[in-house]
Motif scaffolding. Structure first.
Motif, PDB file in Angstrom:
ATOM      1  N   UNK A 236      38.210  47.258 -15.625  1.00 22.53           N
ATOM      2  CA  UNK A 236      37.864  46.794 -16.972  1.00 22.53           C
ATOM      3  C   UNK A 236      39.006  46.007 -17.619  1.00 22.53           C
ATOM      4  N   UNK A 237      40.236  46.545 -17.711  1.00 28.37           N
ATOM      5  CA  UNK A 237      41.292  45.755 -18.358  1.00 28.37           C
ATOM      6  C   UNK A 237      41.696  44.533 -17.560  1.00 28.37           C
ATOM      7  N   UNK A 238      41.725  44.629 -16.227  1.00 31.86           N
ATOM      8  CA  UNK A 238      42.164  43.477 -15.433  1.00 31.86           C
ATOM      9  C   UNK A 238      41.134  42.348 -15.487  1.00 31.86           C
ATOM     10  N   UNK A 239      39.857  42.688 -15.459  1.00 29.95           N
ATOM     11  CA  UNK A 239      38.834  41.649 -15.608  1.00 29.95           C
ATOM     12  C   UNK A 239      38.904  41.013 -16.995  1.00 29.95           C
ATOM     13  N   UNK A 240      39.210  41.822 -18.007  1.00 38.49           N
ATOM     14  CA  UNK A 240      39.365  41.274 -19.354  1.00 38.49           C
ATOM     15  C   UNK A 240      40.522  40.300 -19.443  1.00 38.49           C
ATOM     16  N   UNK A 241      41.666  40.649 -18.822  1.00 35.30           N
ATOM     17  CA  UNK A 241      42.829  39.748 -18.816  1.00 35.30           C
ATOM     18  C   UNK A 241      42.509  38.482 -18.018  1.00 35.30           C
ATOM     19  N   UNK A 242      41.813  38.636 -16.900  1.00 39.29           N
ATOM     20  CA  UNK A 242      41.414  37.470 -16.114  1.00 39.29           C
ATOM     21  C   UNK A 242      40.548  36.530 -16.945  1.00 39.29           C
ATOM     22  N   UNK A 243      39.587  37.103 -17.684  1.00 39.11           N
ATOM     23  CA  UNK A 243      38.745  36.276 -18.543  1.00 39.11           C
ATOM     24  C   UNK A 243      39.532  35.596 -19.644  1.00 39.11           C
TER      25      UNK A 243
ATOM     26  N   UNK B  14      45.713  44.644  -5.282  1.00 40.83           N
ATOM     27  CA  UNK B  14      46.469  45.777  -4.749  1.00 40.83           C
ATOM     28  C   UNK B  14      46.078  47.113  -5.364  1.00 40.83           C
ATOM     29  N   UNK B  15      45.495  47.144  -6.540  1.00 36.03           N
ATOM     30  CA  UNK B  15      45.180  48.401  -7.210  1.00 36.03           C
ATOM     31  C   UNK B  15      43.808  48.923  -6.782  1.00 36.03           C
ATOM     32  N   UNK B  16      43.560  50.218  -6.933  1.00 37.02           N
ATOM     33  CA  UNK B  16      42.248  50.780  -6.538  1.00 37.02           C
ATOM     34  C   UNK B  16      41.126  50.261  -7.426  1.00 37.02           C
ATOM     35  N   UNK B  17      39.929  50.216  -6.830  1.00 38.19           N
ATOM     36  CA  UNK B  17      38.767  49.684  -7.553  1.00 38.19           C
ATOM     37  C   UNK B  17      38.129  50.783  -8.408  1.00 38.19           C
ATOM     38  N   UNK B  18      38.858  51.242  -9.396  1.00 35.77           N
ATOM     39  CA  UNK B  18      38.352  52.218 -10.343  1.00 35.77           C
ATOM     40  C   UNK B  18      37.961  51.508 -11.637  1.00 35.77           C
ATOM     41  N   UNK B  19      36.916  51.965 -12.325  1.00 39.54           N
ATOM     42  CA  UNK B  19      36.538  51.316 -13.593  1.00 39.54           C
ATOM     43  C   UNK B  19      37.690  51.224 -14.581  1.00 39.54           C
ATOM     44  N   UNK B  20      38.548  52.245 -14.630  1.00 41.93           N
ATOM     45  CA  UNK B  20      39.663  52.223 -15.557  1.00 41.93           C
ATOM     46  C   UNK B  20      40.654  51.116 -15.207  1.00 41.93           C
TER      47      UNK B  20
ATOM     48  N   UNK C  88      25.986  50.599 -15.239  1.00 44.98           N
ATOM     49  CA  UNK C  88      27.437  50.774 -15.146  1.00 44.98           C
ATOM     50  C   UNK C  88      28.108  49.516 -14.635  1.00 44.98           C
ATOM     51  N   UNK C  89      27.515  48.897 -13.622  1.00 41.15           N
ATOM     52  CA  UNK C  89      28.081  47.656 -13.084  1.00 41.15           C
ATOM     53  C   UNK C  89      28.088  46.567 -14.143  1.00 41.15           C
ATOM     54  N   UNK C  90      26.989  46.477 -14.895  1.00 36.25           N
ATOM     55  CA  UNK C  90      26.913  45.455 -15.928  1.00 36.25           C
ATOM     56  C   UNK C  90      27.941  45.647 -17.022  1.00 36.25           C
ATOM     57  N   UNK C  91      28.177  46.914 -17.424  1.00 30.74           N
ATOM     58  CA  UNK C  91      29.165  47.182 -18.469  1.00 30.74           C
ATOM     59  C   UNK C  91      30.572  46.816 -18.013  1.00 30.74           C
ATOM     60  N   UNK C  92      30.903  47.131 -16.761  1.00 28.68           N
ATOM     61  CA  UNK C  92      32.224  46.766 -16.228  1.00 28.68           C
ATOM     62  C   UNK C  92      32.362  45.252 -16.141  1.00 28.68           C
ATOM     63  N   UNK C  93      31.330  44.603 -15.643  1.00 22.31           N
ATOM     64  CA  UNK C  93      31.391  43.162 -15.426  1.00 22.31           C
ATOM     65  C   UNK C  93      31.416  42.378 -16.733  1.00 22.31           C
ATOM     66  N   UNK C  94      30.836  42.932 -17.777  1.00 22.88           N
ATOM     67  CA  UNK C  94      30.764  42.210 -19.053  1.00 22.88           C
ATOM     68  C   UNK C  94      32.146  41.866 -19.609  1.00 22.88           C
ATOM     69  N   UNK C  95      33.157  42.661 -19.245  1.00 20.74           N
ATOM     70  CA  UNK C  95      34.496  42.390 -19.783  1.00 20.74           C
ATOM     71  C   UNK C  95      35.025  41.021 -19.361  1.00 20.74           C
TER      72      UNK C  95
END
Length: 450
Positions: free
Chosen positions: A302-309, A293-299, A254-261
């Protein structure tokens, strides 16, 4: 001896292909990917290494530290040597050293031997990475330079991001030795590709003493700071997100799938998102503000890490192209090494920032993660300030391969199109005879003919 120091030209049928430059970029991306993959792949092997060699965590950590420290120290010297003896020559030999050392690591009989072989492996990786940007800037057509550097940056990001996942998979299925053994067949293929697909070095810079004259240029100094800041912001979440997910009780998959974004977003941004450096960093700032500022939920992650990337991916090749456009071809190896050194320092800085933030919060993962994201946001804002600084010789993003105008110092040599021979320096010619828009194009055409 002369045969060993001579670069072999590409076969005529390959050199004459319209896509010859793309084949050269693909070859360079093999080295970019493998070098970054090996920088991070060993972290998942620590438990197996401790069990196999009956060693402490501190002792096992030197399997990674020896590689990273050696790589950082050697990038600039190997870049300078490649300017003197040939960039293709050093790249091909670098893959040979890297592949042989990988095989030795896979067969290491003790932890001390493994650490020693990792130092040799880092030497090969330095010969690859110090040359990567210089080879691309010499091989790619002027109008494709930004795209080519984006592909190379994407390959590095994928290697860096996939290292832990690939390492965990190999350790669980085949054993820790295969995290090094997998490099051998890939290295052999890339070695053959380097011989037949890379163009020869057109212009060399004799001498072995590193020439740090490019650091006198504002574009180079600020660009190196920007490269370090960008990779610090990129690598910080690669360390932080697994900590956040583990605190939530998530498994490694699960961690890997979230981080892959994050690395996937970086790869997409570097390859397809063409915008000015400040726009890309603006996206990164917005994503980090949300993560703060937002909660550390996968939902949410995932999008915020994608935008950061995406933002960091758009910034990195634009920044690299600005730096490479500011220096002469004969200095490209040293500057390429400086850029990769800045990246390596940024990567180490990301690890230090995250671990320090968690320690500052008394190892509370929730509060420490907020501290870490706050620190990453500050670094990103500082990098943004560097990227939008006023420049006396600004180079538009779409014209990153043209020399700045008005012409200043450190502009490369003028080469005549009819005989490809140096006839002087642009600074020494009367103003009406200067042709800044044609120099980079003529030099690259000469490189393509090799």
């Amino acid at each position: 001896m002369n045969v060993l120091l001579r670069e072999r030209p590409r076969p005529d049928r390959i050199r004459d292909l319209p896509s010859a430059w793309r084949l050269a970029i693909l070859t360079v991306c093999f080295g970019a990917f493998m070098g970054q993959l090996d920088a991070s792949i060993t972290t998942l092997a620590y438990p197996a290494l401790r069990t196999g060699f009956h060693a402490s965590l501190a002792a096992v950590s030197w399997v990674s530290l020896s590689y990273l420290l050696t790589l950082t120290v050697l990038l600039v010297p190997t870049g300078r040597l490649s300017d003197a003896f040939g960039r293709k020559l050093f790249y091909v030999y670098g893959f040979g050293v890297f592949t042989a050392a990988s095989a030795a690591c896979a067969l290491a009989p003790s932890l001390d031997a493994l650490i020693a072989f990792r130092v040799v492996q880092a030497l090969g990786a330095a010969m690859l990475q110090a040359n990567s940007i210089a080879l691309i800037s010499n091989a790619a057509p002027r109008e494709k330079l930004r795209q080519a550097l984006g592909i190379q940056a994407a390959a590095q990001a994928l290697g860096l991001g996939l290292g832990p996942a690939v390492g965990g998979l190999l350790v669980d299925t085949l054993g820790w030795r295969w995290i090094f053994g997998v490099n051998v067949p890939v290295g052999v293929v890339a070695l053959v590709g380097g011989v037949f697909l890379l163009p020869c070095t057109r212009e060399r810079n004799p001498g072995i003493k590193p020439d740090l004259a490019p650091l006198r240029l504002h574009a180079v100094r600020w660009g190196l700071l920007g490269a370090a800041g960008g990779y610090l912001v990129l690598f910080g979440p690669l360390v932080l997100v697994p900590v956040i997910m583990a605190a939530r009780g998530a498994g490694a998959l699960s961690s890997g799938l979230v981080l892959t974004t994050l690395p996937v977003g970086f790869a997409l941004g570097a390859s397809f998102l063409k915008c000015r450096a400040g726009v890309g960093l603006g996206l990164a700032v917005a994503a980090l503000a949300g993560l703060l500022v937002l909660p550390f939920e996968p939902v949410v992650l995932v999008p915020l890490l994608g935008v950061l990337g995406l933002g960091l991916g758009a910034y990195a090749p634009a920044n690299n192209a600005q730096v490479m456009a500011a220096v002469a071809q004969k200095e490209s190896g040293v500057v390429s090494g400086l850029l990769n050194t800045a990246r390596s320092l940024g990567t180490s800085g990301g690890v230090y920032l995250v671990t320090s933030a968690i320690a500052l919060a008394n190892h509370s993962s929730g509060r420490g993660s907020r501290y870490a994201f706050a620190g990453l946001l500050i670094v990103c804002l500082l990098t943004l300030a560097v990227s939008v600084r006023p420049s006396p010789h600004a180079v538009p993003d779409e014209l990153v391969d043209k020399f700045p105008s008005p012409l200043g110092p450190q502009i490369g040599p003028l080469v005549r199109g009819d005989d490809q021979q140096r006839v002087g320096d642009l600074r020494q010619l009367p103003r009406q005879k200067r042709q800044p828009r044609e120099v980079g194009q003529v030099e690259r055409e000469a490189a393509h003919s090799q």
